[in-house]
Design a protein around this motif. Structure first.
Motif, PDB file in Angstrom:
ATOM      1  N   SER A  71       0.834  -1.205   0.000  1.00  0.00           N
ATOM      2  CA  SER A  71       0.000   0.000   0.000  1.00  0.00           C
ATOM      3  C   SER A  71       0.867   1.253   0.000  1.00  0.00           C
ATOM      4  CB  SER A  71      -0.936  -0.013   1.212  1.00  0.00           C
ATOM      5  OG  SER A  71      -1.834  -1.103   1.112  1.00  0.00           O
ATOM      6  N   GLN A  72       1.950   1.228   0.762  1.00  0.00           N
ATOM      7  CA  GLN A  72       2.874   2.359   0.759  1.00  0.00           C
ATOM      8  C   GLN A  72       3.511   2.540  -0.617  1.00  0.00           C
ATOM      9  OE1 GLN A  72       5.243   1.042   4.096  1.00  0.00           O
ATOM     10  NE2 GLN A  72       4.216   2.464   5.493  1.00  0.00           N
ATOM     11  N   ARG A  85      -6.252   5.288  -3.849  1.00  0.00           N
ATOM     12  CA  ARG A  85      -5.335   5.850  -2.851  1.00  0.00           C
ATOM     13  C   ARG A  85      -5.983   5.827  -1.467  1.00  0.00           C
ATOM     14  NH1 ARG A  85      -0.774   8.096  -4.701  1.00  0.00           N
ATOM     15  NH2 ARG A  85      -0.566   9.444  -2.884  1.00  0.00           N
ATOM     16  N   ALA A  88      -5.826   2.248  -0.264  1.00  0.00           N
ATOM     17  CA  ALA A  88      -4.469   1.912   0.172  1.00  0.00           C
ATOM     18  C   ALA A  88      -4.199   2.468   1.564  1.00  0.00           C
ATOM     19  CB  ALA A  88      -3.439   2.434  -0.831  1.00  0.00           C
ATOM     20  N   GLN A  89      -4.617   3.703   1.815  1.00  0.00           N
ATOM     21  CA  GLN A  89      -4.414   4.288   3.138  1.00  0.00           C
ATOM     22  C   GLN A  89      -5.238   3.549   4.189  1.00  0.00           C
ATOM     23  OE1 GLN A  89      -2.091   6.795   3.996  1.00  0.00           O
ATOM     24  NE2 GLN A  89      -2.605   5.835   5.947  1.00  0.00           N
ATOM     25  N   VAL A  91      -5.999   0.399   4.127  1.00  0.00           N
ATOM     26  CA  VAL A  91      -5.275  -0.850   4.386  1.00  0.00           C
ATOM     27  C   VAL A  91      -4.128  -0.588   5.358  1.00  0.00           C
ATOM     28  CG1 VAL A  91      -3.732  -2.567   3.342  1.00  0.00           C
ATOM     29  CG2 VAL A  91      -5.924  -2.023   2.253  1.00  0.00           C
TER      30      VAL A  91
END
Length: 111
Positions: A71-72, A85, A88-89, A91
């Motif tokens: 995710s990073q 995005r 992802a954050q 997660v």
């Protein structure tokens, strides 16, 4: 040392390439996630314990850390879609909490 047989582990590593993760004959494309994936898989394979519950917790920590790293990598990439995005954050946030929870459980349940 003609005629001497190389140990099987050494043969396997030589055949699998330098990263020791790609099966013989397979060429895997590198992506922004490759390092995180390889690290996660190595860590999961190494995460063992004599206790099945502790083994599970250790493997889940490695798995979650892999999800965080991937995710990073997405957030550091050229990805511009706001929804992906945000996911992802999310997660990162959720998996970080779960790693903390699993580490706390391991500390309370020493082997």
């Amino acid at each position: 040392m003609a005629g001497m047989q190389m140990p099987q582990a050494a043969q396997d590593q030589r055949m699998m390439g330098q990263d020791h993760a790609t099966p013989p004959g397979m060429s895997m494309p590198r992506t922004p996630f490759t390092e995180a994936e390889m690290s996660m898989h190595r860590s999961m394979m190494m995460a063992t314990d004599v206790n099945t519950q502790r083994t599970w917790a250790r493997k889940m920590i490695a798995h979650h850390r892999g999800a965080i790293a991937m995710s990073q990598a997405l957030l550091a990439s050229d990805a511009t879609d706001a929804e992906i995005r945000r996911m992802a954050q999310a997660v990162i946030d959720a998996q970080t909490r779960e790693v903390t929870e699993l580490e706390s459980w391991l500390a309370r349940h020493p082997g």
